[in-house]
Write a protein that holds these residues in place. Sequence first.
Motif, mmCIF file in Angstrom:
data_model
loop_
_atom_site.group_PDB
_atom_site.id
_atom_site.type_symbol
_atom_site.label_atom_id
_atom_site.label_comp_id
_atom_site.label_asym_id
_atom_site.label_seq_id
_atom_site.Cartn_x
_atom_site.Cartn_y
_atom_site.Cartn_z
ATOM 1 N N ASN A 295 -7.045 1.875 5.611
ATOM 2 C CA ASN A 295 -7.927 1.266 4.604
ATOM 3 C C ASN A 295 -7.838 1.979 3.263
ATOM 4 O O ASN A 295 -7.866 1.332 2.203
ATOM 5 N N TYR A 296 -7.704 3.299 3.287
ATOM 6 C CA TYR A 296 -7.541 4.036 2.034
ATOM 7 C C TYR A 296 -6.235 3.659 1.342
ATOM 8 O O TYR A 296 -6.175 3.586 0.108
ATOM 9 N N ALA A 297 -5.199 3.426 2.139
ATOM 10 C CA ALA A 297 -3.914 3.030 1.556
ATOM 11 C C ALA A 297 -4.011 1.663 0.890
ATOM 12 O O ALA A 297 -3.457 1.449 -0.203
ATOM 13 N N MET A 298 -4.707 0.732 1.524
ATOM 14 C CA MET A 298 -4.873 -0.587 0.910
ATOM 15 C C MET A 298 -5.614 -0.486 -0.423
ATOM 16 O O MET A 298 -5.272 -1.171 -1.398
ATOM 17 N N GLU A 299 -6.603 0.389 -0.466
ATOM 18 C CA GLU A 299 -7.357 0.542 -1.710
ATOM 19 C C GLU A 299 -6.535 1.262 -2.773
ATOM 20 O O GLU A 299 -6.528 0.873 -3.946
ATOM 21 N N GLU A 300 -5.824 2.300 -2.367
ATOM 22 C CA GLU A 300 -5.034 3.069 -3.331
ATOM 23 C C GLU A 300 -3.909 2.240 -3.934
ATOM 24 O O GLU A 300 -3.670 2.292 -5.150
ATOM 25 N N VAL A 301 -3.198 1.490 -3.100
ATOM 26 C CA VAL A 301 -2.002 0.791 -3.564
ATOM 27 C C VAL A 301 -2.329 -0.561 -4.189
ATOM 28 O O VAL A 301 -1.743 -0.953 -5.201
ATOM 29 N N PHE A 302 -3.304 -1.277 -3.604
ATOM 30 C CA PHE A 302 -3.559 -2.660 -4.034
ATOM 31 C C PHE A 302 -4.955 -2.887 -4.601
ATOM 32 O O PHE A 302 -5.269 -3.995 -5.036
ATOM 33 N N GLY A 303 -5.804 -1.838 -4.584
ATOM 34 C CA GLY A 303 -7.154 -2.002 -5.086
ATOM 35 C C GLY A 303 -8.028 -2.860 -4.197
ATOM 36 O O GLY A 303 -9.009 -3.451 -4.671
ATOM 37 N N ILE A 304 -7.700 -2.939 -2.920
ATOM 38 C CA ILE A 304 -8.422 -3.789 -1.972
ATOM 39 C C ILE A 304 -9.204 -2.920 -0.995
ATOM 40 O O ILE A 304 -8.624 -2.053 -0.325
ATOM 41 N N ARG A 305 -10.487 -3.144 -0.897
ATOM 42 C CA ARG A 305 -11.310 -2.449 0.096
ATOM 43 C C ARG A 305 -11.220 -3.246 1.402
ATOM 44 O O ARG A 305 -11.956 -4.204 1.626
ATOM 45 N N SER A 306 -10.314 -2.842 2.250
ATOM 46 C CA SER A 306 -9.978 -3.628 3.435
ATOM 47 C C SER A 306 -10.769 -3.172 4.651
ATOM 48 O O SER A 306 -11.417 -2.123 4.658
#
Length: 246
Positions: free
Chosen positions: A42-53
């Motif tokens: 989830n941190y990777a999704m937020e870091e790379v794409f700005g998405i809180r997954s």
Amino acid sequence: MVAGLAQSLSDVSLGLSVMKVLLWDIDGTLICSGQAGERAINYAMEEVFGIRSSLEHIDYRGRTDRFIGYQLFEYYGVEPTPEHLHCFIESYLRHLESELPKSPGKTHRGVVDILQQAHDHPGFIQGLLTGNMRRGAELKLTFYKVWHFFSFGAFADDSVLRNELGPIALERAAEVAGHSIEPEKVYVIGDTPHDIECGKVIGAQTVAVATGAYDVKTLERYSPSVVFPDLGDTKTFWSWIENHNG
């Protein structure tokens, strides 16, 4: 090593010229990482794409890391390009390394004893058959002090699809052994229906353990060779191996 457990393994009628292979899943089977992997994703999704997954709507247990990435991309509308996947995986691995020490994780009951006993027996080799990236597998198992038990493996680096990893693991087992391995001499050990299916693809014996998200009754519906609630009773585990010796 407890003498009785050592004896139970030495009594297994292997024949040292016939190699047996244990292929282990990681998450839910060898270890519980206290959701370090889920947080890192989830941190990777937020870091790379700005998405809180969230993984709540994703069928991720027993899948490969790369497959999980593509599932998240589809769910959140990210273009599934190789470049996006590469950036996601690299970010995930960075976060995983920092998250592992923060989690109240563990190795599951009996696992270390079985790994050590098989390691000490010349009739066995042990490898990994896992949906983790190789680097992720190394990070997790080094943290839990069991990485050194494995001389080879098949990982998400090798294929996006879990069912394509079994033949790769079998080929690498043969390279380590120095001769071909009969699939019925292979024991795939995992905690999900996907592990069972992956083992069946190569004709291996499938050992399901209910130490992850699936209970015994659920795992039994997928017809593994055997289901254990956990591996805490190592004598029973080795007795089953002895009586199902390929």
